[in-house]
Enzyme design. Sequence first.
Site, PDB file in Angstrom:
ATOM      1  N   SER A 122       0.824  -1.642   0.052  1.00 33.87           N
ATOM      2  CA  SER A 122       0.150   0.335   0.318  1.00 33.87           C
ATOM      3  C   SER A 122       0.887   1.839   0.336  1.00 33.87           C
ATOM      4  O   SER A 122       1.479   1.045   0.360  1.00 33.87           O
ATOM      5  CB  SER A 122      -0.689  -0.071   1.393  1.00 33.87           C
TER       6      SER A 122
HETATM    7  N1  SAH Z   1      -0.394  -5.388   4.731  1.00 30.70           N
HETATM    8  C1  SAH Z   1      -0.363  -4.232   2.424  1.00 30.70           C
HETATM    9  C2  SAH Z   1      -0.854  -4.646   1.720  1.00 30.70           C
HETATM   10  C3  SAH Z   1      -1.223  -5.932   1.191  1.00 30.70           C
HETATM   11  S1  SAH Z   1      -2.320  -5.355  -0.206  1.00 30.70           S
HETATM   12  C4  SAH Z   1       1.823  -4.249   2.929  1.00 30.70           C
HETATM   13  O1  SAH Z   1       1.908  -3.375   3.778  1.00 30.70           O
HETATM   14  O2  SAH Z   1       2.059  -4.895   1.973  1.00 30.70           O
HETATM   15  C5  SAH Z   1      -3.863  -6.903   0.480  1.00 30.70           C
HETATM   16  C6  SAH Z   1      -2.905  -7.527   0.506  1.00 30.70           C
HETATM   17  O3  SAH Z   1      -4.347  -8.686   1.001  1.00 30.70           O
HETATM   18  C7  SAH Z   1      -2.053  -9.069  -0.118  1.00 30.70           C
HETATM   19  O4  SAH Z   1      -0.941  -9.394   0.321  1.00 30.70           O
HETATM   20  C8  SAH Z   1      -3.446 -10.339  -0.746  1.00 30.70           C
HETATM   21  O5  SAH Z   1      -2.796 -11.725  -0.762  1.00 30.70           O
HETATM   22  C9  SAH Z   1      -4.408 -10.344   1.433  1.00 30.70           C
HETATM   23  N2  SAH Z   1      -5.707 -10.482   1.306  1.00 30.70           N
HETATM   24  C10 SAH Z   1      -6.472 -10.655   0.093  1.00 30.70           C
HETATM   25  N3  SAH Z   1      -7.551 -11.444   0.033  1.00 30.70           N
HETATM   26  C11 SAH Z   1      -7.084 -12.380   1.957  1.00 30.70           C
HETATM   27  C12 SAH Z   1      -7.748 -13.053   2.322  1.00 30.70           C
HETATM   28  N4  SAH Z   1      -9.052 -13.193   2.680  1.00 30.70           N
HETATM   29  N5  SAH Z   1      -7.417 -13.287   3.853  1.00 30.70           N
HETATM   30  C13 SAH Z   1      -5.547 -12.805   3.681  1.00 30.70           C
HETATM   31  N6  SAH Z   1      -5.142 -11.869   2.966  1.00 30.70           N
HETATM   32  C14 SAH Z   1      -5.960 -11.913   2.294  1.00 30.70           C
END
Ligand code: SAH
Length: 214
Positions: A65
Amino acid sequence: MVSEDHLKAAKQRMLDQHLRSRGITDERVLAAMERVPREEFVPAPLRGRAYDDRALSIELGQTISQPYTVAFMAQAARLEGHERVLEVGTGSGYGAAVLCHLASEVYTIERWPELFDSATQRLERLGFHNVVTKLDDGSLGWPEQAPFDAIITTAAAEQLPNVFRDQLAEGGRIIIPIGELSGGQTMFRITRRNGTFEEERLGLFSFVPLVCQS
Ligand code: SAH
């Protein structure tokens, strides 16, 4: 090679121009954003752009993000340092690392094994010891570790997963982007007060989808 001086200057620009001037005023959040080396969480070819105020691609079509969004969600969670926090969507581990400086215990869930593995190793290598990672569907929350003082979801949901309310401590806050996946989403803060749930809309954002198997 990206020089340390370049990264230092870029980080200062992030703090001043992308965070402070856009309404991130919580000094603890700003200090956490200063302490976490974002360049360690992005793919090597993107190190020089680590402090740009934009989401960057990581593995498997997912994103880290943008700094403003990470800081905004952390500020919205109103953390003082003693909290147990659940993060749904570990991704690169960057958001979890920021939360490690703001809360006492961080629990973070990722659904993709490759991301889970690399984020777990990275957080350990960088010395974050107050975080526990889990490979699972985060839309189920983490019942064994509940209740949480804050639940922060870093992927967009079409609606609030039911169990999040059940896993929230009295006075706790859920920060979650909700809305159509094709358009933007509205960031909600849902606060538990005396068993009722108060909803606030905090603005428009754009996230990758929360994938729910259940
Ligand atoms: N907080 C992260 C942002 C990641 S983007 C950072 O700082 O890098 C969102 C993430 O949510 C992705 O890695 C995606 O694979 C994950 N995601 C999506 N659906 C999910 C679920 N049901 N359970 C766990 N993770 C999930």
